[in-house]
Scaffold this motif. Sequence first.
Motif, PDB file in Angstrom:
ATOM      1  N   ARG A 295       2.672  -9.697   0.476  1.00 22.21           N
ATOM      2  CA  ARG A 295       2.361  -8.380  -0.098  1.00 22.21           C
ATOM      3  C   ARG A 295       1.253  -7.744   0.746  1.00 22.21           C
ATOM      4  O   ARG A 295       0.253  -8.402   1.036  1.00 22.21           O
ATOM      5  N   ILE A 296       1.425  -6.483   1.112  1.00 19.99           N
ATOM      6  CA  ILE A 296       0.392  -5.773   1.872  1.00 19.99           C
ATOM      7  C   ILE A 296       0.030  -4.486   1.136  1.00 19.99           C
ATOM      8  O   ILE A 296       0.908  -3.647   0.866  1.00 19.99           O
ATOM      9  N   TYR A 297      -1.251  -4.319   0.798  1.00 18.71           N
ATOM     10  CA  TYR A 297      -1.761  -3.130   0.116  1.00 18.71           C
ATOM     11  C   TYR A 297      -2.564  -2.318   1.131  1.00 18.71           C
ATOM     12  O   TYR A 297      -3.589  -2.793   1.643  1.00 18.71           O
ATOM     13  N   VAL A 298      -2.090  -1.106   1.414  1.00 16.45           N
ATOM     14  CA  VAL A 298      -2.649  -0.305   2.502  1.00 16.45           C
ATOM     15  C   VAL A 298      -3.256   0.977   1.932  1.00 16.45           C
ATOM     16  O   VAL A 298      -2.590   1.716   1.192  1.00 16.45           O
ATOM     17  N   HIS A 299      -4.493   1.253   2.318  1.00 19.38           N
ATOM     18  CA  HIS A 299      -5.178   2.459   1.839  1.00 19.38           C
ATOM     19  C   HIS A 299      -4.501   3.708   2.385  1.00 19.38           C
ATOM     20  O   HIS A 299      -4.026   3.745   3.519  1.00 19.38           O
ATOM     21  N   ASP A 300      -4.497   4.740   1.559  1.00 18.66           N
ATOM     22  CA  ASP A 300      -3.921   6.041   1.934  1.00 18.66           C
ATOM     23  C   ASP A 300      -4.342   6.502   3.322  1.00 18.66           C
ATOM     24  O   ASP A 300      -3.547   7.042   4.091  1.00 18.66           O
ATOM     25  N   ALA A 301      -5.629   6.292   3.632  1.00 14.12           N
ATOM     26  CA  ALA A 301      -6.193   6.843   4.867  1.00 14.12           C
ATOM     27  C   ALA A 301      -5.522   6.309   6.116  1.00 14.12           C
ATOM     28  O   ALA A 301      -5.506   6.985   7.152  1.00 14.12           O
ATOM     29  N   VAL A 302      -4.966   5.088   6.040  1.00 16.83           N
ATOM     30  CA  VAL A 302      -4.348   4.486   7.236  1.00 16.83           C
ATOM     31  C   VAL A 302      -2.905   4.054   6.977  1.00 16.83           C
ATOM     32  O   VAL A 302      -2.283   3.448   7.846  1.00 16.83           O
ATOM     33  N   HIS A 303      -2.377   4.376   5.814  1.00 16.62           N
ATOM     34  CA  HIS A 303      -1.061   3.874   5.419  1.00 16.62           C
ATOM     35  C   HIS A 303       0.023   4.216   6.424  1.00 16.62           C
ATOM     36  O   HIS A 303       0.740   3.337   6.933  1.00 16.62           O
ATOM     37  N   ASP A 304       0.197   5.484   6.724  1.00 14.13           N
ATOM     38  CA  ASP A 304       1.324   5.895   7.565  1.00 14.13           C
ATOM     39  C   ASP A 304       1.217   5.312   8.973  1.00 14.13           C
ATOM     40  O   ASP A 304       2.212   4.867   9.549  1.00 14.13           O
ATOM     41  N   ARG A 305       0.000   5.304   9.527  1.00 12.25           N
ATOM     42  CA  ARG A 305      -0.161   4.758  10.879  1.00 12.25           C
ATOM     43  C   ARG A 305       0.052   3.249  10.884  1.00 12.25           C
ATOM     44  O   ARG A 305       0.686   2.700  11.801  1.00 12.25           O
ATOM     45  N   PHE A 306      -0.448   2.566   9.845  1.00  8.67           N
ATOM     46  CA  PHE A 306      -0.227   1.121   9.773  1.00  8.67           C
ATOM     47  C   PHE A 306       1.259   0.801   9.654  1.00  8.67           C
ATOM     48  O   PHE A 306       1.772  -0.078  10.355  1.00  8.67           O
ATOM     49  N   VAL A 307       1.950   1.495   8.766  1.00  9.66           N
ATOM     50  CA  VAL A 307       3.374   1.220   8.566  1.00  9.66           C
ATOM     51  C   VAL A 307       4.152   1.429   9.857  1.00  9.66           C
ATOM     52  O   VAL A 307       5.027   0.624  10.223  1.00  9.66           O
ATOM     53  N   ASP A 403     -10.674  -0.687  -5.263  1.00  9.86           N
ATOM     54  CA  ASP A 403     -10.497  -1.220  -6.617  1.00  9.86           C
ATOM     55  C   ASP A 403      -9.019  -1.399  -6.937  1.00  9.86           C
ATOM     56  O   ASP A 403      -8.609  -2.420  -7.514  1.00  9.86           O
ATOM     57  N   GLU A 404      -8.202  -0.407  -6.571  1.00 12.93           N
ATOM     58  CA  GLU A 404      -6.763  -0.507  -6.835  1.00 12.93           C
ATOM     59  C   GLU A 404      -6.151  -1.649  -6.030  1.00 12.93           C
ATOM     60  O   GLU A 404      -5.316  -2.409  -6.554  1.00 12.93           O
ATOM     61  N   ALA A 405      -6.569  -1.793  -4.787  1.00  8.54           N
ATOM     62  CA  ALA A 405      -6.030  -2.868  -3.954  1.00  8.54           C
ATOM     63  C   ALA A 405      -6.384  -4.231  -4.524  1.00  8.54           C
ATOM     64  O   ALA A 405      -5.519  -5.126  -4.613  1.00  8.54           O
ATOM     65  N   VAL A 406      -7.625  -4.418  -4.922  1.00  5.40           N
ATOM     66  CA  VAL A 406      -8.057  -5.701  -5.477  1.00  5.40           C
ATOM     67  C   VAL A 406      -7.341  -5.991  -6.783  1.00  5.40           C
ATOM     68  O   VAL A 406      -6.883  -7.119  -7.032  1.00  5.40           O
ATOM     69  N   GLU A 407      -7.228  -4.969  -7.633  1.00  2.41           N
ATOM     70  CA  GLU A 407      -6.552  -5.164  -8.919  1.00  2.41           C
ATOM     71  C   GLU A 407      -5.107  -5.617  -8.720  1.00  2.41           C
ATOM     72  O   GLU A 407      -4.631  -6.543  -9.379  1.00  2.41           O
ATOM     73  N   GLN A 408      -4.388  -4.969  -7.791  1.00  2.00           N
ATOM     74  CA  GLN A 408      -3.000  -5.345  -7.568  1.00  2.00           C
ATOM     75  C   GLN A 408      -2.890  -6.693  -6.864  1.00  2.00           C
ATOM     76  O   GLN A 408      -1.983  -7.475  -7.147  1.00  2.00           O
ATOM     77  N   ALA A 409      -3.804  -6.970  -5.942  1.00  2.00           N
ATOM     78  CA  ALA A 409      -3.777  -8.271  -5.268  1.00  2.00           C
ATOM     79  C   ALA A 409      -3.965  -9.402  -6.259  1.00  2.00           C
ATOM     80  O   ALA A 409      -3.348 -10.476  -6.127  1.00  2.00           O
ATOM     81  N   ASN A 410      -4.810  -9.186  -7.263  1.00  2.00           N
ATOM     82  CA  ASN A 410      -5.098 -10.227  -8.245  1.00  2.00           C
ATOM     83  C   ASN A 410      -4.086 -10.277  -9.387  1.00  2.00           C
ATOM     84  O   ASN A 410      -4.181 -11.145 -10.261  1.00  2.00           O
ATOM     85  N   ASP A 411      -3.116  -9.381  -9.394  1.00  2.00           N
ATOM     86  CA  ASP A 411      -2.113  -9.338 -10.463  1.00  2.00           C
ATOM     87  C   ASP A 411      -1.003 -10.338 -10.168  1.00  2.00           C
ATOM     88  O   ASP A 411       0.140  -9.986  -9.872  1.00  2.00           O
ATOM     89  N   THR A 412      -1.346 -11.621 -10.245  1.00  2.00           N
ATOM     90  CA  THR A 412      -0.419 -12.707  -9.937  1.00  2.00           C
ATOM     91  C   THR A 412      -0.964 -13.994 -10.536  1.00  2.00           C
ATOM     92  O   THR A 412      -2.190 -14.158 -10.636  1.00  2.00           O
ATOM     93  N   PRO A 413      -0.105 -14.901 -10.949  1.00  2.00           N
ATOM     94  CA  PRO A 413      -0.618 -16.197 -11.416  1.00  2.00           C
ATOM     95  C   PRO A 413      -1.045 -17.099 -10.267  1.00  2.00           C
ATOM     96  O   PRO A 413      -1.694 -18.117 -10.485  1.00  2.00           O
ATOM     97  N   TYR A 414      -0.668 -16.736  -9.032  1.00  2.00           N
ATOM     98  CA  TYR A 414      -1.013 -17.546  -7.868  1.00  2.00           C
ATOM     99  C   TYR A 414      -2.409 -17.193  -7.359  1.00  2.00           C
ATOM    100  O   TYR A 414      -2.973 -16.161  -7.703  1.00  2.00           O
ATOM    101  N   GLY A 415      -2.932 -18.030  -6.475  1.00  2.00           N
ATOM    102  CA  GLY A 415      -4.220 -17.754  -5.857  1.00  2.00           C
ATOM    103  C   GLY A 415      -4.491 -18.686  -4.698  1.00  2.00           C
ATOM    104  O   GLY A 415      -5.467 -19.434  -4.705  1.00  2.00           O
ATOM    105  N   LEU A 416      -3.623 -18.646  -3.687  1.00  2.00           N
ATOM    106  CA  LEU A 416      -3.764 -19.570  -2.568  1.00  2.00           C
ATOM    107  C   LEU A 416      -4.520 -18.953  -1.395  1.00  2.00           C
ATOM    108  O   LEU A 416      -5.607 -19.387  -1.034  1.00  2.00           O
ATOM    109  N   ASN A 417      -3.950 -17.919  -0.786  1.00  2.00           N
ATOM    110  CA  ASN A 417      -4.519 -17.336   0.417  1.00  2.00           C
ATOM    111  C   ASN A 417      -4.477 -15.812   0.317  1.00  2.00           C
ATOM    112  O   ASN A 417      -3.639 -15.247  -0.399  1.00  2.00           O
ATOM    113  N   ALA A 418      -5.378 -15.153   1.029  1.00  2.00           N
ATOM    114  CA  ALA A 418      -5.386 -13.693   1.085  1.00  2.00           C
ATOM    115  C   ALA A 418      -6.026 -13.267   2.392  1.00  2.00           C
ATOM    116  O   ALA A 418      -6.649 -14.063   3.106  1.00  2.00           O
TER     117      ALA A 418
END
Length: 519
Positions: A295-307, A403-418
């Motif tokens: 899963r990759i969460y990309v901030h608006d400011a760099v989203h299009d260029r990163f993609v 905050d949105e990125a962290v919230e979505q990253a943590n929305d999982t029962p797993y917690g191995l690597n990030a």
Amino acid sequence: MTTASPTAAAALPQPLVRRLLAHAVAGGAGTVAIHAPATGQFLVDLPQSSPADLDRAFAVARQAQRDWAEVPVRERVSILRRFHDLVLAEQSAVLDLVQRESGKSRVHAFDEVGDVAVNARYYAARAERLLTPRTPRGVLPLLTRVEVRYRPKGVVAVISPWNYPLALAASDALPALVAGNAVIARPDNQTALWAIDVARRAGLPEGLWQAVLGRGAAIGGEVVARADHVDYTGSTATGRIIARQAGERLIGCSLELGGKNPMLVLADADPRAAARIAVRACFASAGQLCESIERIYVHDAVHDRFVAEFTEATRALTLGSALDYSYEIGSLTFPRQLDTVTAHVGDAVAKGATVLAGGRARPDLGPYFYEPTVLTGVRPGMTAYREETFGPVVSIYRVSSDDEAVEQANDTPYGLNASVCGRDVAHARAVAARVRAGSVNVNEGFLAAWGSVAAPSGGLGDSGTGRRHGPEGLLGYVDTQTIAVQRAVPIAPLPGMSQALWAKTMTAYFGVMKALRQQ
């Protein structure tokens, strides 16, 4: 996607097979034909272990371990050093073996050689200090002498998976062995046998590291039932079974399980650099890696260029099966992995997701090849949204804040690597500290944390319990024993002293010790 010309994975040479199988206690349950995932060609008939084979292996291991526990740690360490040198010197042979049996590319097979080398080097350097008895302060300084000693568990079962057949078989066995244990390995193929063969040539006494062969469903429970400690890497479902069985026997276990690992690309990240990091993080070993980013969460400011950068880099990856460094991505290992990847991508597309790169199997290259795949528009209700794919598939999500990125990253029962990518390293580290995972890499995908073997590695939540690497990765294989010697006077009222005066005296003593900031 471009492809490299394949090299056929021929059957393994019989002299090599005979030498390796000498380290396996197997044959009582028939044989299983093993084929090369990248080509489908026959490799070897692998004998399988019966319960009687397991009884024999554990009996030999227990006898060998009793003698091994009396060997000074510095002598055990010298074997690790020779093992390190042999693995590096003979890497060509094991790289061929890893590629044939797993289908991965050579560059990712080399990651396994590196992992074994750094673990051997670390524990050779630190084991003697970590295992030296220590003398903490006694309850009454000068009068109470305390010594803490470390006793090996006995026979450790290392149940290792197919995706990293050398690294996860050898790197977990090494600290167990140097701590004074014997090891019974239950690997998925012959690569672990190669590591045992090298250890024997490095001087490890016979019987201390053996292998039993067979599917987990057939002998996994039998192995756990005989072991004094269990080290398991694999699925969360199987990890729960092993934890229950170990709990019933009151033995310890270390479990590294599944993951749905996130990457956070922050507003100040360099899109091109982050894309390069993401390619390695998502597609190493064709995504068949517990630490792999899905899963990759990309901030608006760099989203299009990163993609754009990430999609282009993904499409440029080369696929192949040659036993050399001419390509980047290899094959999936089993039909079930191909089926899972195909099902996850198909389900996402059918429910409205978009494929930006890849998205198809490549039977023209081999039976289990699948192109590295980038998805967008993955939402709740799609299988790939929450379930671990364990293949070359990643989903990209647009976010508007940390905050949105962290919230979505943590929305999982797993917690191995990030992973967290950003130019301001101090800020990226602060964000990383908010992510619920056993390891978080800043401006790297997984190798920075994984390769730093002086630091512990392991998961939270459904990603497991226990730690490999670091002091924790060694001390998990020993029990502590405290020996306390009381001198001159007992810890009791002196002759003629009342119990009330004793309590008053000790209360005063406790207060003085606190004032002096003594433990």
